[in-house]
Design an enzyme around this catalytic site. Structure first.
Site, PDB file in Angstrom:
ATOM      1  N   THR A 146     -54.894  11.526  90.091  1.00 28.90           N
ATOM      2  CA  THR A 146     -54.101  11.983  91.223  1.00 28.90           C
ATOM      3  C   THR A 146     -53.931  13.502  91.203  1.00 28.90           C
ATOM      4  O   THR A 146     -53.481  14.073  90.211  1.00 28.90           O
ATOM      5  CB  THR A 146     -52.711  11.324  91.172  1.00 28.90           C
ATOM      6  OG1 THR A 146     -52.878   9.905  91.189  1.00 28.90           O
ATOM      7  CG2 THR A 146     -51.851  11.750  92.345  1.00 28.90           C
ATOM      8  N   GLU A 147     -54.332  14.156  92.309  1.00 30.19           N
ATOM      9  CA  GLU A 147     -54.165  15.606  92.471  1.00 30.19           C
ATOM     10  C   GLU A 147     -54.756  16.411  91.309  1.00 30.19           C
ATOM     11  O   GLU A 147     -54.254  17.473  90.954  1.00 30.19           O
ATOM     12  CB  GLU A 147     -52.682  15.957  92.666  1.00 30.19           C
ATOM     13  CG  GLU A 147     -51.989  15.158  93.766  1.00 30.19           C
ATOM     14  CD  GLU A 147     -52.549  15.408  95.161  1.00 30.19           C
ATOM     15  OE1 GLU A 147     -53.117  16.491  95.383  1.00 30.19           O
ATOM     16  OE2 GLU A 147     -52.403  14.517  96.023  1.00 30.19           O
ATOM     17  N   LEU A 148     -55.820  15.894  90.733  1.00 29.65           N
ATOM     18  CA  LEU A 148     -56.517  16.524  89.600  1.00 29.65           C
ATOM     19  C   LEU A 148     -55.612  16.731  88.380  1.00 29.65           C
ATOM     20  O   LEU A 148     -55.870  17.621  87.555  1.00 29.65           O
ATOM     21  CB  LEU A 148     -57.161  17.869  89.995  1.00 29.65           C
ATOM     22  CG  LEU A 148     -58.279  17.828  91.032  1.00 29.65           C
ATOM     23  CD1 LEU A 148     -58.944  19.202  91.146  1.00 29.65           C
ATOM     24  CD2 LEU A 148     -59.339  16.781  90.715  1.00 29.65           C
ATOM     25  N   TRP A 300     -53.997  20.647  90.710  1.00 30.68           N
ATOM     26  CA  TRP A 300     -54.566  21.649  91.614  1.00 30.68           C
ATOM     27  C   TRP A 300     -53.546  22.129  92.643  1.00 30.68           C
ATOM     28  O   TRP A 300     -53.896  22.802  93.613  1.00 30.68           O
ATOM     29  CB  TRP A 300     -55.830  21.129  92.295  1.00 30.68           C
ATOM     30  CG  TRP A 300     -55.692  20.019  93.298  1.00 30.68           C
ATOM     31  CD1 TRP A 300     -54.569  19.296  93.611  1.00 30.68           C
ATOM     32  CD2 TRP A 300     -56.738  19.512  94.132  1.00 30.68           C
ATOM     33  NE1 TRP A 300     -54.863  18.370  94.586  1.00 30.68           N
ATOM     34  CE2 TRP A 300     -56.193  18.479  94.925  1.00 30.68           C
ATOM     35  CE3 TRP A 300     -58.093  19.820  94.290  1.00 30.68           C
ATOM     36  CZ2 TRP A 300     -56.947  17.756  95.851  1.00 30.68           C
ATOM     37  CZ3 TRP A 300     -58.841  19.094  95.212  1.00 30.68           C
ATOM     38  CH2 TRP A 300     -58.276  18.086  95.974  1.00 30.68           C
TER      39      TRP A 300
END
Length: 397
Positions: A146-148, A300
């Site tokens: 999730t979301e890097l 990120w």
């Protein structure tokens, strides 16, 4: 091997309907079906359908030399099945070409990796099964959290699940003087390759493309390829990671973003020695130059590239902790509606809406939120969670 690796995050949450204090104990359905359907259909017309058609055109035009990768969340897959079967079919056709790679993630786009290994594994395996079911037995070999979100410990868990590589942010405070344009490996499990986002070149497309105050506006394909060519020859991989909604939703069609993508492969092939590769191809072909040490989780999001977009204030921490206090009780319950709500309530967006960062990144948070204020997001979520806790206690007793 000099190559560009395009990866797109494809995600939509199940947004919660307005839920009052007086609904607690009375109304057990939390999801704003009308809003969720409208968002999916709007973004389908602006982004998913035209961009999928464009990618299919490019894959066919260049006989598979142009390639991309997607991480499609389970919550998005569920909404495509419910509201946009035409979008699902277009993704299935792209994947069937063999030149659009799918990555695994947590089914509900959750932050479970930060809290519970058992729940993290459960959500990853559920996502694996959903991908297999919808994409003709497809089995991804690369993971995108999730979301890097990534740390040494999260990478260890991903290696334990058998993935060959994982994607994350090329955060400056982690890399220091090093370049994101190499392949690295997990600090504790070196068999897991780590691919790092080149945030400058990615954000030139994702965020700065239509910014007329940007010194490099307008961004042309020739200009972008000149930046690729300026990268030292020994740096082999340029990872361009971004939200799929960049195309048509965040950057409207009128900005020229679709035409930029339509002509980019030709400019790369004609004017550089770069190719295009998928993450699994990069992981298989390029050796890691060294381990990368990430003791504290990165992402990120925002300028800090940390977790403060989701867990940066007391409201977020309270909601997050209260939710995961239920995990042991959830394990005792065999109820599909309880399980569905448990997973959808974990989606990271709910915590993102509670973010109170009002400075450099505040406008970004406001853009994505259906609430007027972070405090409204918190109150609405906690009202729902209070009702959910009552249901869980009743079922688990």
């Amino acid at each position: 091997m000099r190559t560009v690796c395009f990866y797109f995050q494809v995600h939509q949450p199940f947004r919660i309907k307005p839920y009052r204090f007086f609904d607690i104990g009375e109304d057990h359905y939390y999801w704003d079906d009308y809003l969720n359907r409208n968002v999916i259909r709007k973004v389908a017309q602006k982004c998913y359908l035209p961009m999928n058609a464009l990618l299919m055109e490019l894959i066919q035009k260049y006989n598979g030399r142009f390639k991309v990768a997607f991480s499609i969340s389970g919550t998005f897959l569920d909404q495509m099945e419910a509201y946009a079967p035409d979008v699902l079919e277009s993704f299935q056709k792209l994947v069937a070409t063999g030149h659009a790679e799918l990555l695994n993630e947590t089914y509900s786009h959750s932050l479970a990796a930060l809290k519970s290994k058992e729940e993290f594994f459960s959500l990853v395996k559920k996502h694996q099964e959903k991908i297999k079911q919808l994409f003709n037995g497809y089995s991804p070999t690369v993971f995108r959290n999730t979301e890097l979100i990534y740390s040494d410990q999260i990478g260890e868990m991903v290696a334990e699940l058998g993935y060959q590589a994982m994607l994350t942010e090329g955060a400056k405070h982690v890399l220091g003087w090093k370049s994101p344009n190499y392949v690295y490996s997990n600090a504790n499990k070196p068999e897991l390759k780590v691919l790092l986002k080149n945030f400058r070149l990615s954000d030139d497309i994702a965020f700065r493309f239509s910014n007329k105050t940007w010194a490099d506006f307008p961004l042309t394909t020739d200009k972008f390829v000149s930046w690729l060519n300026a990268i030292p020859k020994e740096e082999q991989v340029v990872n361009l990671f971004m939200d799929y909604e960049t195309f048509g939703e965040h950057q409207w069609a009128e900005t020229g973003i679709f035409e930029f993508m339509r002509h980019l492969p030709e400019a790369v092939f004609r004017n550089s020695d770069f190719s295009f590769s998928t993450p699994s191809e990069v992981a298989s072909a390029v050796p890691a130059v060294s381990k990368i040490h990430v003791p504290t989780a990165i992402s990120w999001a925002d300028e800090e590239r940390d977790l403060t977009a989701w867990l940066g204030n007391d409201m977020q921490d309270e909601a997050f902790d209260r939710l995961y206090e239920l995990e042991k009780q959830i394990r005792k319950i065999d109820d599909p509606e309880i399980l569905r709500d448990w997973e959808y309530l974990q989606t990271s967006d709910h915590f993102y809406y509670m973010c109170t960062k009002f400075f450099s990144d505040g406008s970004v948070h406001e853009y994505f939120s259906p609430y007027d204020t972070p405090y409204d997001a918190f109150i609405n979520y906690m009202n729902v969670l209070s009702d959910f806790i009552l249901r869980v206690k009743e079922k688990a007793s």
